[in-house]
Design a protein around this motif. Structure first.
Motif, mmCIF file in Angstrom:
data_model
loop_
_atom_site.group_PDB
_atom_site.id
_atom_site.type_symbol
_atom_site.label_atom_id
_atom_site.label_comp_id
_atom_site.label_asym_id
_atom_site.label_seq_id
_atom_site.Cartn_x
_atom_site.Cartn_y
_atom_site.Cartn_z
ATOM 1 N N ALA A 1 34.038 34.376 41.846
ATOM 2 C CA ALA A 1 35.275 35.589 41.689
ATOM 3 C C ALA A 1 35.168 36.421 42.834
ATOM 4 O O ALA A 1 34.940 37.721 42.852
ATOM 5 C CB ALA A 1 34.647 36.427 40.480
ATOM 6 N N GLU A 2 35.286 35.842 44.123
ATOM 7 C CA GLU A 2 35.436 36.432 45.167
ATOM 8 C C GLU A 2 36.327 37.587 45.125
ATOM 9 O O GLU A 2 37.519 37.138 45.094
ATOM 10 C CB GLU A 2 35.758 35.469 46.553
ATOM 11 N N GLY A 3 36.204 38.722 45.721
ATOM 12 C CA GLY A 3 37.134 39.935 45.722
ATOM 13 C C GLY A 3 36.946 40.699 44.649
ATOM 14 O O GLY A 3 37.734 41.825 44.813
ATOM 15 N N TYR A 4 36.400 40.447 43.485
ATOM 16 C CA TYR A 4 36.112 41.175 42.478
ATOM 17 C C TYR A 4 34.769 41.821 42.796
ATOM 18 O O TYR A 4 33.720 41.148 43.113
ATOM 19 C CB TYR A 4 35.990 40.538 41.173
ATOM 20 N N ASP A 5 34.450 42.957 42.237
ATOM 21 C CA ASP A 5 32.969 43.706 42.471
ATOM 22 C C ASP A 5 32.216 43.365 41.333
ATOM 23 O O ASP A 5 32.298 43.936 40.026
ATOM 24 C CB ASP A 5 33.168 45.228 42.595
ATOM 25 N N ARG B 1 30.465 34.383 43.378
ATOM 26 C CA ARG B 1 30.657 33.510 44.144
ATOM 27 C C ARG B 1 32.098 33.177 43.856
ATOM 28 O O ARG B 1 32.944 32.996 44.662
ATOM 29 C CB ARG B 1 29.899 32.403 44.635
ATOM 30 N N ASP C 1 41.887 40.735 35.670
ATOM 31 C CA ASP C 1 42.862 41.641 36.284
ATOM 32 C C ASP C 1 43.393 42.580 35.190
ATOM 33 O O ASP C 1 43.710 43.905 35.414
ATOM 34 C CB ASP C 1 44.175 40.956 36.871
ATOM 35 N N PRO D 1 40.521 35.061 36.430
ATOM 36 C CA PRO D 1 41.188 36.108 37.260
ATOM 37 C C PRO D 1 42.167 36.980 36.310
ATOM 38 O O PRO D 1 42.107 38.159 36.439
ATOM 39 C CB PRO D 1 41.698 35.488 38.368
#
Length: 212
Positions: free
Chosen positions: A77-81, A75, A56, A52
């Motif tokens: 990297a939940e929260g990333y497109d 799955r 970021d 992450p």
């Protein structure tokens, strides 16, 4: 196109003022000069291939950078497109055409689940298999980024892999688990394998570049 080897499994490709990144993970030092990044490829979900913190940092420098990876990464990297890619897919991003191969990570041990992994062929020139021995069928590989060391890697299998791909040139990657002596020994084995097909093996250290 210029390829820069970063630590461990991470590569940077530059062409026409645009940058493509591959697999910046936990063994890779923070990357710099990220404003021209147009795409990021993550071959699989293991942390030595993505973190992450790297994502970021890249997204702060180059907002909206598309991330291409198998479903397991999406799955994790939940929260990333994340745009999910599979073997057989082809994507163009900026100056880079990406073709994906393989499908599964090499077996580490019977107690460890096998996960998804994609190899990527960039501009029909550079092939990086991630953590696999997937041969890109029907492709004459100009330059192979060949894994040197890993919990799943036996040097005899790595030699056979280079022989099977038959690249015009190769260099080692995925090497931070090796000692200096071990890395040198494995390089010599893959150098021999590359030369059997008339190719050239290059010894790249982190920060070294190669023009393709």
């Amino acid at each position: 196109m210029r390829v820069t080897k970063n630590e461990h499994a991470s590569l940077r490709l530059d062409q026409n003022g645009e940058t493509l990144l591959i697999d910046p993970g936990s063994f890779t030092t923070p990357l710099i000069d990220l404003t021209d990044v147009v795409g990021l490829v993550i071959t699989h979900e293991h942390p030595d291939h993505w973190t992450p913190e790297h994502l970021d940092r890249i997204l702060r420098a180059a907002p909206g950078t598309p991330i291409y990876a198998p479903a397991g990464v999406a799955r994790a990297a939940e929260g990333y497109d994340v745009t999910v890619v599979s073997p057989g897919d082809s994507v163009t991003v900026g100056s880079f055409t990406l073709r994906f191969f393989g499908g599964v990570h090499e077996v580490i041990h019977s107690s460890i689940p096998v996960i998804e992994n994609v190899g990527v062929l960039v501009n029909d020139t550079l092939y990086y298999p991630g953590d696999s021995y997937a041969v890109p069928e029907g492709v004459e590989v100009d330059t192979l980024a060949a894994p040197l060391g890993a919990p799943w890697l036996r040097i005899g299998d790595a030699i056979d892999y280079v022989l099977a791909v038959h690249p015009r040139r190769a260099f080692g990657t995925h090497d931070m688990t090796l000692s200096v002596i071990g890395k040198g020994m494995h390089r010599q084995r893959l150098k021999w394998a590359t030369e059997q097909g008339g190719g050239e093996f290059l010894e790249l250290e982190p920060g070294d570049t190669l023009d393709l």
